[in-house]
Design a protein around this motif. Structure first.
Motif, mmCIF file in Angstrom:
data_model
loop_
_atom_site.group_PDB
_atom_site.id
_atom_site.type_symbol
_atom_site.label_atom_id
_atom_site.label_comp_id
_atom_site.label_asym_id
_atom_site.label_seq_id
_atom_site.Cartn_x
_atom_site.Cartn_y
_atom_site.Cartn_z
ATOM 1 N N ASN A 133 3.396 -51.803 -40.878
ATOM 2 C CA ASN A 133 4.595 -51.620 -40.062
ATOM 3 C C ASN A 133 5.809 -52.359 -40.609
ATOM 4 O O ASN A 133 6.796 -52.553 -39.908
ATOM 5 C CB ASN A 133 4.325 -52.047 -38.615
ATOM 6 C CG ASN A 133 3.900 -53.504 -38.504
ATOM 7 O OD1 ASN A 133 3.668 -54.164 -39.518
ATOM 8 N ND2 ASN A 133 3.804 -54.012 -37.288
ATOM 9 N N ALA A 134 5.732 -52.761 -41.890
ATOM 10 C CA ALA A 134 6.882 -53.395 -42.528
ATOM 11 C C ALA A 134 7.992 -52.366 -42.744
ATOM 12 O O ALA A 134 7.773 -51.153 -42.656
ATOM 13 C CB ALA A 134 6.469 -54.025 -43.860
ATOM 14 N N GLY A 135 9.179 -52.850 -43.072
ATOM 15 C CA GLY A 135 10.297 -51.952 -43.320
ATOM 16 C C GLY A 135 10.069 -51.103 -44.561
ATOM 17 O O GLY A 135 9.437 -51.543 -45.536
ATOM 18 N N LEU A 136 10.603 -49.879 -44.556
ATOM 19 C CA LEU A 136 10.393 -48.965 -45.690
ATOM 20 C C LEU A 136 10.949 -49.528 -46.985
ATOM 21 O O LEU A 136 10.408 -49.276 -48.071
ATOM 22 C CB LEU A 136 11.036 -47.602 -45.377
ATOM 23 C CG LEU A 136 10.414 -46.814 -44.217
ATOM 24 C CD1 LEU A 136 11.183 -45.526 -43.985
ATOM 25 C CD2 LEU A 136 8.948 -46.508 -44.496
ATOM 26 N N GLU A 137 12.026 -50.306 -46.901
ATOM 27 C CA GLU A 137 12.621 -50.862 -48.115
ATOM 28 C C GLU A 137 11.680 -51.844 -48.804
ATOM 29 O O GLU A 137 11.709 -51.993 -50.028
ATOM 30 C CB GLU A 137 13.952 -51.545 -47.794
ATOM 31 C CG GLU A 137 13.883 -52.744 -46.878
ATOM 32 C CD GLU A 137 13.789 -52.376 -45.406
ATOM 33 O OE1 GLU A 137 13.690 -53.303 -44.569
ATOM 34 O OE2 GLU A 137 13.816 -51.169 -45.086
ATOM 35 N N GLU A 138 10.783 -52.506 -48.010
ATOM 36 C CA GLU A 138 9.817 -53.412 -48.621
ATOM 37 C C GLU A 138 8.829 -52.656 -49.503
ATOM 38 O O GLU A 138 8.441 -53.135 -50.579
ATOM 39 C CB GLU A 138 9.057 -54.190 -47.545
ATOM 40 C CG GLU A 138 9.886 -55.219 -46.793
ATOM 41 C CD GLU A 138 9.032 -56.094 -45.905
ATOM 42 O OE1 GLU A 138 8.010 -56.620 -46.394
ATOM 43 O OE2 GLU A 138 9.365 -56.248 -44.714
#
Length: 479
Positions: free
Chosen positions: A106-111
């Motif tokens: 569920n981390a940010g897509l940019e990560e």
């Protein structure tokens, strides 16, 4: 896997056809028997022990349910697509397998994009570049009626518990804390299902939602029953064994209420035969928790595939009841004494398929000294409790063996076998975990005794025919 396929535990669905899809498995006779006994242990040790209520909800639910719960917006996995061949991959798993870097799903897509770029990760199939990460909702959409009205297969069993809560609490004259349980199938459109029962698109869950007054989380009268139960908590690098009382006092667990149910869960899995020295309750960080959880623990067990999550334990606060109350305009508050409260919820969400896999793996051993494979399942979970064998089929032994089998078959799970060398028949029983075997021989006709053989030790002794039913039922009954 070899044992499961060859001995009828589980196997791929529609395996005779080339267009069969991954992530769908079927339980054979031995696997189904094991699953049913596991569920009965779950009902006895958790549901009935804590005086919970069990329901059986619908597997297809309306769009409004998942709008309210947040699943339509948030229940999604990160994926990347190859710019060359078009293959699709789970972004978090691809990064982990390529460089060992763990990024929560569920981390940010940019990560994910940054990690893929920095580690030079490319398509595993054709070597081309990967496109940007995006979210893929894992729910199966279905159309109801001739107009195809939108609905969904449930991705978890708990939502029917939440939407049914007001009716259940009223009709069953509920009092807080109240546990409501449900076991059944859930459905998730996994991107890359793998490793047989470990990641499925159609799977079994056993979920418990405990509704409570948030003002009484550290005033739990029944906590005394389990305060000395040992649980293995991991908040740092290694799990640490401590009692439930110590876990609360140290702050490793946020309340007596949560510690009580973690203790119940630990005692349950101890009785399944899983090696609890290879288990842990791992507290999840903010980026790992589900979107609805205030505090979360995963019960994990070490297997040959690594640490495997068997149970998600989430303190969901009033997220679910509050969301459904706002969406439906119905009242979800209940009376707790003289106080009107919107209950908070603690969830115990158990993966049945993963639990069964772990039981099989932890029970399987290679007894090279005696040239046999042994599935040392605890007797009350064994797919077959006792094998009933005739030494030979002649001289009245077959008929006597049939008579012994008939006396047992309605009391326990018994298996009748007349064919082959007696040693080979013992080995077949050992492979599917049968804890006891009764052999009818010539001495049986003389003195009315039979040989009983114990699976793990291979020790044999003689018992009277008149004592067979009582002896076997006592040996294989739940403790």
């Amino acid at each position: 896997m070899k044992l499961a396929l060859e001995r009828g535990f589980y196997f791929p669905s529609c395996e005779i056809y080339s267009d069969s899809q991954a992530g769908f498995w079927e339980y054979g006779p031995t696997g189904l028997s094991l699953k049913n006994k596991f569920l009965e242990l779950w009902r006895r040790e958790l549901v009935r022990r804590d005086q919970m209520i069990e329901i059986d909800g619908s597997q297809i639910m309306s769009r409004s349910v998942f709008e309210a719960s947040g699943h339509l917006e948030s229940f999604a996995d990160p994926i990347v697509k190859c710019t060359g061949c078009g293959a699709t991959f789970r972004a978090d798993r691809m990064i982990s397998e390529a460089g060992g870097l763990e990024i929560p799903e569920n981390a940010g897509l940019e990560e994910f994009d940054q990690a893929i770029l920095q580690n030079g990760i490319r398509c595993a199939k054709c070597g081309h570049d990967l496109g940007p990460a995006r979210r893929f909702n894992m729910m199966f959409r279905v159309g109801i009626g001739p107009d195809g009205e939108e609905a969904y297969l449930r991705p978890e069993t708990c939502q029917s518990i939440f939407v049914d809560f007001p009716r259940i609490f009223k009709t069953m004259r509920g009092r807080l804390p109240l546990g409501i349980a449900q076991a059944g199938k859930s459905f998730r459109n996994e991107i890359s299902p793998r490793q047989s029962l470990l990641r499925l698109r159609e799977f079994y869950q056993a979920e418990i939602e405990v509704f409570c007054n948030p003002a009484n989380l550290n005033d739990l009268e029944k906590f005394a029953r389990l305060q000395d139960t040992v649980i293995r908590i991991q908040t740092g690098t290694e799990p640490k064994a401590m009692t439930c009382r110590e876990a609360v006092q140290s702050g490793a667990v946020p309340s007596e209420f949560v510690a009580y149910y973690l203790g119940m869960l630990a005692e349950f899995y101890q009785k399944t035969g899983i090696d609890m020295e290879r288990s842990r309750f791992r507290r999840l960080g903010d980026k790992e928790k589900a979107f609805y959880a205030e505090a979360a623990f995963d019960f994990e067990v070490e297997t040959t595939t690594g640490w495997l999550e068997l149970v998600a334990c989430n303190y969901r606060s009033d997220y679910d009841l509050g969301c459904h109350a706002r969406k439906s305009k119905e009242k979800f508050e209940v009376m707790d004494g003289d106080q009107k409260v919107l209950p908070h919820v603690f969830e115990i969400s158990m993966g049945i398929d993963r639990s069964l896999y772990t039981i099989l793996e932890h029970s399987l051993r290679d007894d090279r000294e005696n040239e046999r494979t042994v599935l040392s399942i605890v007797p009350y979970l064994a797919p077959v409790h006792v094998g009933v064998l005739s030494l030979v089929k002649k001289g009245g032994l077959r008929e006597k063996t049939d008579e012994v089998f008939d006396s047992l078959k309605t009391k326990v799970d018994a298996f009748l076998d007349h064919s082959g060398a007696i040693g080979r028949r013992y080995r077949r029983l050992d492979e599917i975990g049968v804890p006891y075997a009764l052999t009818v021989d010539h001495q049986t006709l003389e003195d009315g005794t039979v040989t009983i053989r114990e699976r793990d030790s291979m020790e044999q002794r003689r018992i009277r025919l008149a004592d067979v039913t009582g002896e076997i039922t006592g040996l294989v009954s739940f403790p």
